[in-house]
Design an enzyme around this catalytic site. Sequence first.
Site: not given
Length: 468
Positions: A374, A427, A252, A367, A46, A280, A429, A269, A406, A410, A363
């Site tokens: 995105h 990173r 991610h 974006h 539910d 972001d 960004e 992030d 960004e 790594y 990457h």
Amino acid sequence: MNQPTEPTIAIDVYRKRRERVLAALRAAGGGVAIVPTAPEKLRNRDADYPYRHDSYFYYLTGFTEPEALLVLDASAATGDPAALLFCREKNVERETWEGFRFGPDAAREAFGFDAAFAIGELDTHMPRVLADKPALHYALGTSAQLDGQVRGWLDAVRAQSRGGVVAPSAAHDLIPLLDDMRLFKDDHELAIMRRAGKISAEAHLRAMAACHPGVREYELEAELLYTFRKSGAQAPAYTSIVAAGANACVLHYPAGNAIAQDGDLILIDAACELDGYASDITRTFPASGRFTPAQREIYDIVLAAQQAAVDATRAGATFDDPHQAAVRVLSQGLLDTGILDRAKFGSVDDVIAGRAYAPFYMHRTGHWLGMDVHDVGDYRERGAARDEAGALPWRTLQPGMTLTIEPGLYIRPTEGVPERYWNIGIRIEDDAIVTANGCELITRDVPVAADEIEALMQEARVAHGTRT
């Protein structure tokens, strides 16, 4: 029961957007556009997932209730309604359980539609709306449910053919038109995005101040989520990434229960969604409050790459220019540190041509950003001449476009890579609004310079009586 309110200026914004779509459809020969909102999603038994409207629908309506659909009739006769909303009926019993519902009459007045009807009347009204219209415009093939409904409405129109009624003879994808509209943010949107950026920056500051060796990733995530909601944001814009140590090399990685160790870097992030618009931000900082020499070396390379990308983000540049600027700095840094062997990989031009940087930077540098983290919009010039390799040219940046910047590095344990760099993931960004002469960074209320980050964290430790 309190009724939600919508500022008058916002209603005008949504009405003008609908008028732009109607004008574009009329210029293309007319027809009827259909834009549904998102369905509710059952989580288990539910319990539903928290409801989030469809971005296209919200962009044209400002309406956040589920079970709703917008119809724009660009071939409506003079005096007939052109902007129609279908939504849930008023239902006092359901409002007791689920909260306020506008209902068609109040929604029509509050949100500026020409007409509004109960969602249960769709099958009655839509064949009438579609009859004798030249074309149908909607997101083709994105919803099996909507496709089925459309087929049913068209069948109902065709059933009247003996009476001289004809169904639309063409179907067109509405999404490219809406994408090009959404790609350019107006003042109303930019004001919300600036505020979202400030809230997200405050959350990062709070997480940095709360960080220390021994803290778990999910504890830092809690600091972020607390700040988002306390500051008025409705939700995170995406699943928060809070990664300690080697986890920062997982792009991610969701916040888990790993414990930050002395000497670890923390990559966060995370950002909020405010009034339908995403921010972001990524920052990377030392759990102990001070970078190690190797961490600082890599951090400064990534920061320099970001600055090069920022400098390349301006009207008249292409979407790819900031990425290429960042790749050049990162590639040079990989050579200078010995992560890439100069004897093997040669010059920075050789590194770029052979994509030797890709194991450490896999990457792109940015974006589009907007209602979706995105966000929508072509990255290449649709309909332009292709180059010798068959690729379309990159889209030219124009004022009012919003995007992220960004870059990152790594470095997993890899044979030939100096061990002091192993498990460093960094990173940085920020969110940018393209302007005529450059770009406006709207997320710099949280620092990026290594010295400033260290100073902030040291101040927090002194304030909390924590030993540095």
